[in-house]
Design a protein around this motif. Structure first.
Motif, PDB file in Angstrom:
ATOM      1  N   GLN A  30       0.822  -1.207   0.000  1.00  0.00           N
ATOM      2  CA  GLN A  30       0.000   0.000   0.000  1.00  0.00           C
ATOM      3  C   GLN A  30       0.858   1.260   0.000  1.00  0.00           C
ATOM      4  O   GLN A  30       0.415   2.312  -0.469  1.00  0.00           O
ATOM      5  N   THR A  79      -7.377   0.847  -0.915  1.00  0.00           N
ATOM      6  CA  THR A  79      -8.710   0.904  -0.297  1.00  0.00           C
ATOM      7  C   THR A  79      -8.949  -0.258   0.667  1.00  0.00           C
ATOM      8  O   THR A  79      -9.959  -0.272   1.367  1.00  0.00           O
ATOM      9  N   ARG A  81      -8.988  -2.226   3.864  1.00  0.00           N
ATOM     10  CA  ARG A  81      -8.962  -1.726   5.237  1.00  0.00           C
ATOM     11  C   ARG A  81      -8.908  -2.837   6.279  1.00  0.00           C
ATOM     12  O   ARG A  81      -9.177  -2.602   7.451  1.00  0.00           O
ATOM     13  N   ASP A  83     -10.953  -5.105   7.016  1.00  0.00           N
ATOM     14  CA  ASP A  83     -12.217  -5.466   7.651  1.00  0.00           C
ATOM     15  C   ASP A  83     -12.679  -6.857   7.233  1.00  0.00           C
ATOM     16  O   ASP A  83     -13.688  -7.365   7.728  1.00  0.00           O
TER      17      ASP A  83
END
Length: 209
Positions: A30, A79, A81, A83
């Motif tokens: 990232q 993008t 994250r 989760d």
């Protein structure tokens, strides 16, 4: 007994280290670390290609999805994250691309101006050739080929989502909860979709089972 407990703890520690390594790779990628991104690709490239090939039954389409999937990962990794697992996020990209291919393929099949001899034909042909080389009962071989051909026709008649769920459950061995996660839906919705696909398959194979 103690050795067994130590071994179990070591195995759990190893798995945790692998997860941490992957998280570190993702964060490095990232930040623009090209080598970290390439390591992520190498960790998943064969699984992605295998999944696309099993879902699409076409080497050409699977190769297209493989390339497009990792291109999207490269463009959108920032993008991510955490989760969900990276595995789920990646498979979601792959299955969405496969769904697009299946929808386009279904439209082409329903268009009378388009020949229906193309999609997946090479793979089916290879399966037939392999079977013809197997020594054994000719009637049994013929029966097996007819079953495979009937299954392929039914898969082509399923809705793209039904086919996706059926393929992931029966060819990939994925659990319904994992399928729901990948498709961005619930386990119950995936279960209902699988039930519809299975009913259609049973109806079409009624005289073979």
């Amino acid at each position: 007994m103690l050795d067994g407990k130590i071994g179990a703890v070591a195995a759990l520690a190893s798995k945790a280290a692998i997860r941490m390594d992957e998280s570190a790779l993702i964060r490095a990628a990232q930040q623009g670390d090209q080598d970290a991104f390439e390591q992520l690709v190498r960790a998943y490239d064969q699984n992605v290609l295998r999944l696309a090939l099993n879902l699409l039954r076409s080497h050409e389409d699977a190769s297209d999805v493989y390339q497009e999937a990792f291109l999207r990962v490269y463009r959108n990794l920032h993008t991510f994250r955490f989760d969900c697992s990276f595995h789920t996020w990646l498979y979601r990209i792959v299955t969405n691309l496969c769904l697009d291919h299946l929808r386009k393929r279904k439209v082409r099949r329903e268009d009378p101006a388009v020949s229906n001899t193309g999609e997946g034909g090479g793979l089916n042909h290879m399966e037939t050739v392999r079977e013809e080389r197997v020594d054994g009962d000719p009637q049994r071989s013929l029966f097996s080929r007819e079953v495979k051909q009937r299954i392929e026709r039914v898969l082509g008649d399923l809705t793209p989502r039904e086919r996706m769920v059926f393929e992931m459950r029966h060819y990939q061995g994925m659990r319904l909860r994992a399928i729901g996660d990948v498709l961005g839906t619930s386990e119950e919705a995936a279960k209902n979709c699988l039930f519809r696909a299975t009913q259609k398959m049973r109806a079409a194979l009624g005289d073979f089972v």
